[in-house]
Each structure stands twice: as structure tokens, then as C-alpha cells.
Design a protein around this motif. Structure first.
Motif, PDB file in Angstrom:
ATOM      1  N   CYS A  71       0.706  -1.182  -0.154  1.00 49.45           N
ATOM      2  CA  CYS A  71       0.457   0.089  -0.157  1.00 49.45           C
ATOM      3  C   CYS A  71       0.980   1.258  -0.370  1.00 49.45           C
ATOM      4  O   CYS A  71       1.904   1.285   0.724  1.00 49.45           O
ATOM      5  CB  CYS A  71      -1.240  -0.175   1.290  1.00 49.45           C
ATOM      6  N   LEU A  72       0.816   1.875  -0.612  1.00 46.49           N
ATOM      7  CA  LEU A  72       1.389   3.719  -1.183  1.00 46.49           C
ATOM      8  C   LEU A  72       0.398   4.162  -0.787  1.00 46.49           C
ATOM      9  O   LEU A  72      -0.724   4.622  -0.993  1.00 46.49           O
ATOM     10  CB  LEU A  72       1.499   3.209  -2.224  1.00 46.49           C
ATOM     11  N   VAL A  73       0.870   5.047   0.326  1.00 44.00           N
ATOM     12  CA  VAL A  73       0.260   6.260   0.847  1.00 44.00           C
ATOM     13  C   VAL A  73       1.096   7.412   0.544  1.00 44.00           C
ATOM     14  O   VAL A  73       1.967   8.101   0.593  1.00 44.00           O
ATOM     15  CB  VAL A  73       0.701   5.900   2.693  1.00 44.00           C
ATOM     16  N   VAL A  74      -0.052   8.578   0.086  1.00 47.95           N
ATOM     17  CA  VAL A  74       0.905  10.101  -0.794  1.00 47.95           C
ATOM     18  C   VAL A  74      -0.183  10.946  -0.057  1.00 47.95           C
ATOM     19  O   VAL A  74      -2.072  11.327  -0.025  1.00 47.95           O
ATOM     20  CB  VAL A  74       0.621   9.920  -1.768  1.00 47.95           C
ATOM     21  N   CYS A 118       1.933  17.162  -7.118  1.00 50.56           N
ATOM     22  CA  CYS A 118       1.976  15.584  -8.073  1.00 50.56           C
ATOM     23  C   CYS A 118       0.928  14.691  -6.771  1.00 50.56           C
ATOM     24  O   CYS A 118       0.480  13.991  -7.965  1.00 50.56           O
ATOM     25  CB  CYS A 118       3.037  14.752  -7.483  1.00 50.56           C
ATOM     26  N   ALA A 119       0.933  14.649  -5.431  1.00 50.34           N
ATOM     27  CA  ALA A 119      -0.388  14.593  -4.872  1.00 50.34           C
ATOM     28  C   ALA A 119      -1.709  14.349  -5.524  1.00 50.34           C
ATOM     29  O   ALA A 119      -2.396  13.294  -5.561  1.00 50.34           O
ATOM     30  CB  ALA A 119      -0.077  14.555  -3.574  1.00 50.34           C
ATOM     31  N   ALA A 120      -2.183  15.694  -6.460  1.00 51.22           N
ATOM     32  CA  ALA A 120      -3.242  15.205  -7.009  1.00 51.22           C
ATOM     33  C   ALA A 120      -3.921  14.281  -7.656  1.00 51.22           C
ATOM     34  O   ALA A 120      -4.554  14.285  -8.265  1.00 51.22           O
ATOM     35  CB  ALA A 120      -3.414  16.684  -7.233  1.00 51.22           C
ATOM     36  N   ILE A 121      -2.613  13.871  -8.536  1.00 52.13           N
ATOM     37  CA  ILE A 121      -2.341  12.569  -9.669  1.00 52.13           C
ATOM     38  C   ILE A 121      -1.980  11.864  -9.483  1.00 52.13           C
ATOM     39  O   ILE A 121      -1.362  11.350 -10.834  1.00 52.13           O
ATOM     40  CB  ILE A 121      -2.147  13.919 -11.010  1.00 52.13           C
ATOM     41  N   PHE A 122      -2.095  11.154  -8.233  1.00 47.76           N
ATOM     42  CA  PHE A 122      -0.653  10.191  -8.371  1.00 47.76           C
ATOM     43  C   PHE A 122      -1.535   9.058  -8.518  1.00 47.76           C
ATOM     44  O   PHE A 122      -1.218   7.949  -8.812  1.00 47.76           O
ATOM     45  CB  PHE A 122      -0.342  10.000  -7.262  1.00 47.76           C
ATOM     46  N   MET A 142       3.446  18.093 -15.821  1.00 44.58           N
ATOM     47  CA  MET A 142       4.613  18.961 -15.341  1.00 44.58           C
ATOM     48  C   MET A 142       4.673  18.191 -13.969  1.00 44.58           C
ATOM     49  O   MET A 142       5.342  16.984 -14.408  1.00 44.58           O
ATOM     50  CB  MET A 142       4.651  20.356 -15.103  1.00 44.58           C
ATOM     51  N   PRO A 143       3.626  17.746 -13.331  1.00 41.54           N
ATOM     52  CA  PRO A 143       3.895  16.917 -12.230  1.00 41.54           C
ATOM     53  C   PRO A 143       3.515  15.286 -12.635  1.00 41.54           C
ATOM     54  O   PRO A 143       4.166  14.420 -12.194  1.00 41.54           O
ATOM     55  CB  PRO A 143       2.374  16.861 -11.624  1.00 41.54           C
ATOM     56  N   VAL A 144       3.104  15.199 -14.122  1.00 42.94           N
ATOM     57  CA  VAL A 144       3.276  13.904 -14.168  1.00 42.94           C
ATOM     58  C   VAL A 144       4.429  13.446 -14.872  1.00 42.94           C
ATOM     59  O   VAL A 144       4.796  12.488 -14.387  1.00 42.94           O
ATOM     60  CB  VAL A 144       2.307  13.292 -15.343  1.00 42.94           C
ATOM     61  N   LEU A 145       5.207  14.516 -15.359  1.00 46.15           N
ATOM     62  CA  LEU A 145       6.598  14.097 -15.365  1.00 46.15           C
ATOM     63  C   LEU A 145       7.745  14.415 -14.388  1.00 46.15           C
ATOM     64  O   LEU A 145       8.376  13.804 -14.770  1.00 46.15           O
ATOM     65  CB  LEU A 145       6.657  15.657 -16.828  1.00 46.15           C
TER      66      LEU A 145
END
Length: 558
Positions: A71-74, A118-122, A142-145
Motif C-alpha cells: 500500500c502506497l500512502v501519499v 504531484c499528489a493530486a495526480i498520483f 509537469m507533475p506527471v513528468l
């Protein structure tokens, strides 16, 4: 559990493939070398592609959270996942989860630190591991990249870079270009950064109107202003762009000043005084003015005041910025007036002074020679517009003439006969697949050569936005012996002439049903059939820089 199942499937498939290859090498009697007797593939054999259903099964593991073992937690949000998929998709996850020296390899719950963007699109980023699909736009790219870079997802990095290269004009019109430029520059994606830099240089006045222009780092902007291939209306336009940037810097400094004042103040009344100003903190305001003075000197030093007309230099006296930093600007304006007054000794002293404000690459050992070098000005005095309309109907190798000759569909040399002492020799026709511009100086000066800077600005279309897409410049001397300047390959011949299949029409119904090729990106207008070329020709004085144009990427030293 999932790793053991997949491992057994892999070993079973491997044994089956090895047995199949062994049987193919053995004949029907079991002896090797009898493969000619039995064909390796019978007429009824077919290969079935059911990969889409397999992908759906893998995606179902993520969507329905089946058999997850980690489980990944962001930012407090939990994302159940599978070690096998993470390790197969990301080299970083592979090391993190498989190397015993990493503490995460022993954990079933791993917390990741990400920026808010980045957290918003993780979740979308993780979903890409299972489906190979992700939705991106100019705001999320940019956050995806950033995530793709951080976890070294190479295929996603390639997709992001390709997207950005194909939508730079869209970023420019949506207030993202400077952010894209500096972000990709810092991450080493130089292909995108170079394309962004070119758009900024060749469309500076448009970019300067966006609020994103204020995000330009002062060192990068200073280096940009040293370029000879800036496309602007005139040098006064460069001055206005820099003034715009300074105004945005002043706003940002004031905001940081207010934040610092609010954080250090024990009373909330001081932070809210004057509608959010610095609350009368003279020390902080003094720091802002000190920083602004340093920025003015660092950036304005690269504005080429000698390239302004005397009238424009006089208009600068009315600028609020000039009045505020009067001593600095009066000195620069005096250099401009000396240039127009013909004070050769004074100009020579300035041009060849080392370490001057003209920047790097002055040429000939002079630190300020760039100050006396024209840019690619589009003002009427310097420019002529050349358009080739209805490009698809233009016959091959034909020309359209307006001051210069343009050969957009190649150059055709007809067959001719050469008479020599041995007799007559037939020279066959020849065709050059090149897009050429030919300049002719009919009356060159007799006393000395005519030194000019020729610029070719070619408009293009991307994402429905017309802008300067390609630039070529050349310094040249016209004389009695050199009356013609030919510039070949100003555009890639095939890239420009791919329009032929797009614009060609036929009366037959069969031809109308065929698919059409996209027009060249260098054709503009409502019907995408106009080749638009701006030609700038500016005289060079003896103090101008004659160094070849620097097309390298601007990389800050920090």
C-alpha cells in the motif's frame, strides 16, 4: 502470492517454448536435421492477438484492488498496489522494494513524500502502470513528468516530452511557457527546453504579455537578451518587455516582503495595514529597492540603446523607470546618442571595452559590440513580408518575386549546351530539392562592401496558433563580385511540400474518398495554403558583432 503465480506461469511458458523449439528441430522420426520434410507452419496455423483482454485483466487487479501486497500512502491517501507491477514499471520502485538494504523492501505500507501537484495526480500516475493510459493537459503535464522522472518511468517520460514538444504554442497561449521552459531545463529535457527557448526568442512580445513571464529567472533572461536572433518590432519593444518583467518582479518581491513581515510580527494589525502592504516596515522596503536596483542593472544592461532612434531615446526620459534610476539610464542613452552622432572614437572605446554590458560573444575581443548589432526587427524600416498564396497550386520549381526570389518547390536547372574548344557538351537538366531564397543587390556600392544582416522569419501553425516557427539569419557582404546571396534549406523540403497530397483534388469519386495528409505546419491561413515569410535586412556598422548566431541552449551557471 501474485509473484509465485506469475513465476510458475513464466517457467511453464518457458519450458513449453523450449520443447516446441526442440520439436521443430527434430523430424517426424525424431532425428535432427529433418526440418525440411515437415513445414514449420501449416496453412491452418494462425496467431491470435488477445492482448487487450490480458490488459483488462491486469487493470482489474488495480481497479478492484485484488491480491494487492503493498500500500502506497501519499498525502494520507492509500493506494493499494502490487510489488510485481511497480517493479516492472519503475526502476526506482524495483530498487526500493527488492533491495534488502532499503527499509521499504520489508514494509507492506510505504509512505511517499510528494508535492501537492504531484499528489493530486498520483492515482492517475499509478493507474498508468496497469493500463498504459493517462490523461494529460497543459496544467497536469509537469507533475506527471515530475513523477515519471522521480521514479524513472522511461516510457512515460518519452510520452510527456513528445506531448510538450507538440503543444508548446498551446502552453504559450495558456500562461505556461516559461514554467515549461525552466522546468524542463532544470530536469535536463533539453529537447523541450530548446523548443520553448525558440518560441520565446521568436515571439518575445507575445510571451511578455503573460503573467508567467514574471517567472523568468533573471540570469536566463539576461542571457536571452544577449541573443542576436530575438524577433521584436524594434529595440524599444525589448525595453518595454524588460519593464514588464521588472514590474512583475517588484510585485513578487512585495508579496514576499509582506509574508516575511506577517510571519515576524506579533500583531496581526501590522500585517493587514495598508491593504496587505509591508506594514510600513522600512527595512524590508529598503531591501526590495536594493534588489530591484540590482535587477535593473543586470537585465537592462543588455538592452541595445544604440539601436533605438534618437526620437525613441528622447521618449525614454518620460519613462517612470528612467526617472527612478536616472543615473544608470542616462549613461546608456548617452551611448546611443554618441552612436547616432557619429562619435567614432567614443563608440570604438565602448565597443572594445572588456567585460562590458554587451554580454558574451561580442566578437573580436570587444565586450560591448553586441550593443551595436541589430536584432531581427520587424518594424517597417527593416522588414518586408513575402507570401506565397494558394501554395498547393504553385507549380514545381516556379518562383514568386517580391524584392527577393523564393523557390519553395525546388530549383530547376534546365538542359543546356556548353561550347568548349573540344566541341559542344550537353549538360543534362538538374533539380535541387531545396527551399531557397535568393537575394540580389543590383547596385552595390563601388567604394566599399555593403555589410548587412539578413533574417528569414517563417510563420507556422501549431494547436491553431500562428506564430514565428522558424528563423534563419546570415551576415553577408554584397559587392561587385558578390551580388547574389542564395540561402538553401530554409525549411525541410519534404516537410513543406507534404501539402501536395493534402491540397490536390481530383474529379474522380475514388480520389475524394481517400484519406488526406495533414498540411505542412509551415502553411497558415484559413485553408492552410499560405506560406508566409518575413524578411529583415539591417545594415551592420564596423562595430557590430559578426560572430555566427548562437543557437545553443541557455543553461544558467547556478
Amino acid at each position: 502470492m501474485l509473484e509465485r503465480v506469475v513465476g510458475r506461469m513464466f517457467r511453464s511458458a518457458t519450458r513449453s517454448s523450449q520443447e516446441t523449439r526442440t520439436e521443430e528441430k527434430m523430424g517426424p522420426s525424431g532425428s535432427p536435421g529433418d526440418d525440411k520434410a515437415v513445414p514449420s507452419q501449416s496453412p491452418g496455423d494462425i496467431e491470435i492477438d488477445n492482448s487487450n483482454h490480458v490488459l483488462v485483466k491486469i487493470a482489474t487487479l488495480y481497479a478492484e484492488r485484488l491480491m494487492n501486497d503493498i500500500c502506497l500512502v501519499v498525502e494520507g491517501v492509500e493506494y493499494p498496489a502490487h510489488r510485481l507491477i511497480l517493479c516492472a514499471s519503475s526502476e526506482v520502485f524495483q530498487v526500493m522494494l527488492m533491495n534488502p538494504q532499503w527499509s521499504e523492501s520489508h514494509l507492506s505500507r510505504v509512505e511517499l513524500k510528494e508535492t501537492p501537484a504531484c499528489a493530486a495526480i498520483f492515482g492517475q500516475f499509478l493507474r498508468y502502470f496497469y493500463t498504459g493510459q493517462i490523461r494529460i493537459n497543459h496544467l497536469t503535464i509537469m507533475p506527471v513528468l515530475a513523477l515519471a522522472d522521480k521514479y524513472n518511468v522511461k516510457d512515460l517520460i518519452t510520452l510527456c516530452v513528445d506531448y510538450m514538444c507538440g503543444h508548446i504554442a498551446h502552453a504559450a497561449t495558456h500562461n505556461q511557457l516559461i514554467s515549461w521552459f525552466q522546468y524542463t531545463l532544470s530536469l535536463g529535457h533539453y529537447q523541450v527546453a530548446q523548443a520553448c527557448q525558440n518560441i520565446v526568442k521568436w515571439n518575445l512580445e507575445i510571451v511578455a504579455e503573460t503573467s508567467d513571464f514574471g517567472n523568468f529567472h533573471h540570469e536566463i533572461l539576461a542571457r536571452l537578451l544577449q541573443q542576436n536572433d530575438l524577433v521584436v518590432h524594434n529595440e524599444m519593444a525589448v525595453f518595454r518587455c524588460v519593464v514588464r518583467w521588472l514590474e512583475l518582479q517588484h510585485e513578487q518581491l512585495l508579496q514576499s516582503c509582506c509574508a516575511a513581515s506577517s510571519g515576524s510580527s506579533s500583531s496581526s494589525s501590522n500585517s493587514s495595514q495598508d491593504g496587505g502592504s509591508c506594514g510600513g516596515d522600512e527595512q524590508l522596503e529598503s531591501q526590495v529597492e536594493t534588489q530591484m536596483e540590482a535587477l535593473v542593472e543586470q537585465v537592462m544592461s543588455h538592452v541595445r540603446f544604440p539601436m533605438m532612434s534618437p526620437r525613441q531615446l528622447a521618449e525614454l526620459l518620460m519613462s517612470p523607470l528612467t526617472k527612478k534610476y536616472k543615473e544608470f539610464f542616462i549613461e546608456r542613452m548617452a551611448i546611443g546618442m554618441s552612436f547616432h552622432s557619429g562619435h567614432t572614437d567614443r563608440i570604438q572605446q565602448i565597443a572594445y571595452a572588456e567585460g562590458g554590458g554587451g554580454g558574451e560573444g561580442g566578437g573580436g575581443g570587444g565586450g560591448n559590440r553586441l550593443l551595436f548589432t541589430p536584432r531581427l526587427y520587424t518594424a517597417g524600416k527593416w522588414r518586408s513580408l513575402l507570401t506565397v498564396e494558394n501554395f498547393g497550386a504553385l507549380q514545381a520549381y516556379h518562383t514568386r518575386t517580391l524584392v527577393v526570389d523564393v523557390y519553395p518547390k525546388g530549383v530547376w536547372f534546365r538542359k543546356y549546351f556548353l561550347i568548349v574548344w573540344q566541341g559542344t557538351v550537353e549538360v543534362p537538366e538538374s533539380v535541387l530539392r531545396t527551399v531557397r531564397l535568393s537575394f540580389t543587390c543590383k547596385d552595390p556600392p563601388e567604394s566599399e562592401d555593403l555589410r548587412v544582416k539578413v533574417g528569414i522569419l517563417i510563420n507556422g501553425m501549431q494547436d491553431g496558433v500562428e506564430h514565428v516557427m522558424s528563423v534563419m539569419q546570415r551576415n553577408h557582404r554584397f559587392s561587385e563580385k558578390e551580388k547574389v546571396l542564395n540561402l538553401d534549406n530554409i525549411l525541410a523540403f519534404d516537410e513543406l511540400n507534404q501539402v501536395c497530397s493534402f491540397s490536390s483534388t481530383s474529379t474522380s469519386s475514388a480520389s475524394t474518398s481517400t484519406s488526406k495528409t495533414e498540411p505542412s505546419p509551415y502553411l497558415v491561413g484559413p485553408n492552410r495554403d499560405i506560406l508566409k515569410i518575413h524578411i529583415t535586412i539591417a545594415p551592420l556598422c564596423e562595430f557590430s558583432s559578426i560572430e555566427p548566431p548562437d543557437q545553443s541552449l541557455i543553461i544558467p551557471t547556478r
